[in-house]
Design an enzyme around this catalytic site. Structure first.
Site, PDB file in Angstrom:
ATOM      1  N   LYS A 106     -50.167  32.504 -17.531  1.00 24.23           N
ATOM      2  CA  LYS A 106     -49.552  32.864 -16.362  1.00 24.23           C
ATOM      3  C   LYS A 106     -50.279  33.966 -15.665  1.00 24.23           C
ATOM      4  CE  LYS A 106     -45.570  34.409 -13.519  1.00 24.23           C
ATOM      5  NZ  LYS A 106     -44.740  35.373 -13.420  1.00 24.23           N
ATOM      6  N   ALA A 193     -39.966  34.570  -8.949  1.00 30.23           N
ATOM      7  CA  ALA A 193     -39.458  35.848  -8.361  1.00 30.23           C
ATOM      8  C   ALA A 193     -38.394  35.573  -7.246  1.00 30.23           C
ATOM      9  CB  ALA A 193     -40.800  36.753  -7.960  1.00 30.23           C
ATOM     10  N   ASN A 215     -36.287  35.999 -14.475  1.00 31.28           N
ATOM     11  CA  ASN A 215     -36.023  36.951 -15.928  1.00 31.28           C
ATOM     12  C   ASN A 215     -34.850  38.004 -15.342  1.00 31.28           C
ATOM     13  OD1 ASN A 215     -37.994  39.308 -17.577  1.00 31.28           O
ATOM     14  ND2 ASN A 215     -36.110  38.424 -17.875  1.00 31.28           N
TER      15      ASN A 215
END
Length: 264
Positions: A106, A193, A215
């Site tokens: 990534k 994100a 995350n």
């Protein structure tokens, strides 16, 4: 016969995955919480910041691969913390050495510490080098449809536009740009994100994204393991809703029951 559109497999770098939720490994209080949250999420792909995480390059320190074994999870090394193409390429090559020659990475090249926006110029440079070097590049980028198209043309296997700033939890800030990227890009598009809660993940999937990566939304929740399970179901629900097709929006009401034949 059902008229619901049948789903297509979620394929990356020639591998098929059941889960459309990808998760990160940072910001948890310890490795045990990391393990429990990722198990609860049902994720099969786990992304790891190579520059911040011990994958064996620091003997004597806790190794994340002992908690998340590569025979169970697909480890997706990322270049978080890189601010130019040279750093990012070097980090990807290190990850290939640490993970026995695996080419899936990534790519993220950041513009500054304050916003963590992608530096798209350096991202394009790094992507071109990495693709030529045999890497399967999933790339974090802005929600600019033109940049997304250029990255796909270079040969990136997945485009990962931000939905909001990294770690912001702002949700899907510009669904219209995401829709354009989805329409114009021929490779998988994954939101990366900005997700803050389960409804954000569902919206991303309802738009037609192949998957969602997150995350902070899990690790910063008051109950990370519980939130991980919520995200698992949110992604599934969003994908099913996308396949089913939502009803049209209408300006005026439409009765659920017909008015003909009412009892008088």
């Amino acid at each position: 016969m059902s008229d619901v559109r049948s789903d297509k497999p979620f394929v990356l770098a020639g591998r098929t995955f059941e889960s459309r939720l990808l998760v990160g490994t940072g910001k948890y209080i310890d490795m045990e919480q990391t393990r429990l949250a990722i198990e609860a999420s049902g994720a099969e792909i786990v992304t790891v910041a190579v520059r911040r995480t011990n994958l064996g390059q620091n003997p004597g320190e806790p190794n994340l691969l002992d908690v998340l074994p590569p025979d169970r999870y697909t480890i997706l090394p990322n270049t978080a913390g890189c601010f130019d193409a040279v750093e990012a390429v070097r980090t990807c090559r290190l990850s290939r050495e640490l993970l026995d020659g695996r080419n899936l990475v990534k790519l993220e090249v950041l513009a500054d510490q304050k916003t963590l926006f992608p530096n798209v110029i350096e991202t394009l440079k790094a992507a071109e080098i990495l693709v030529k070097d045999g890497f399967d590049v999933m790339v974090y980028t802005s929600d600019d449809p033109i940049i997304a198209r250029q990255l796909a043309e270079i040969g990136c296997i997945a485009i990962m536009p931000l939905a909001g700033l990294i770690g912001s939890g702002l949700g899907i800030c510009n669904p219209y740009n995401l829709q354009i990227i989805l329409e114009e890009t021929k490779v998988p598009v994954l939101v990366d994100a900005g997700v803050g809660t389960a409804s954000d993940a569902t919206i991303a999937m309802e738009l037609g994204c192949e998957a969602v990566l997150m995350n902070s939304a899990i690790a910063h929740a008051q109950q990370p393991v519980m939130m991980a399970e919520a995200m698992k179901h949110a992604v599934i629900a969003g994908r099913l809703a996308y396949l089913a097709g939502r009803m049209p929006r209408k300006l005026y009401a439409s009765a659920s029951s017909p008015l003909d034949g009412l009892i008088k």
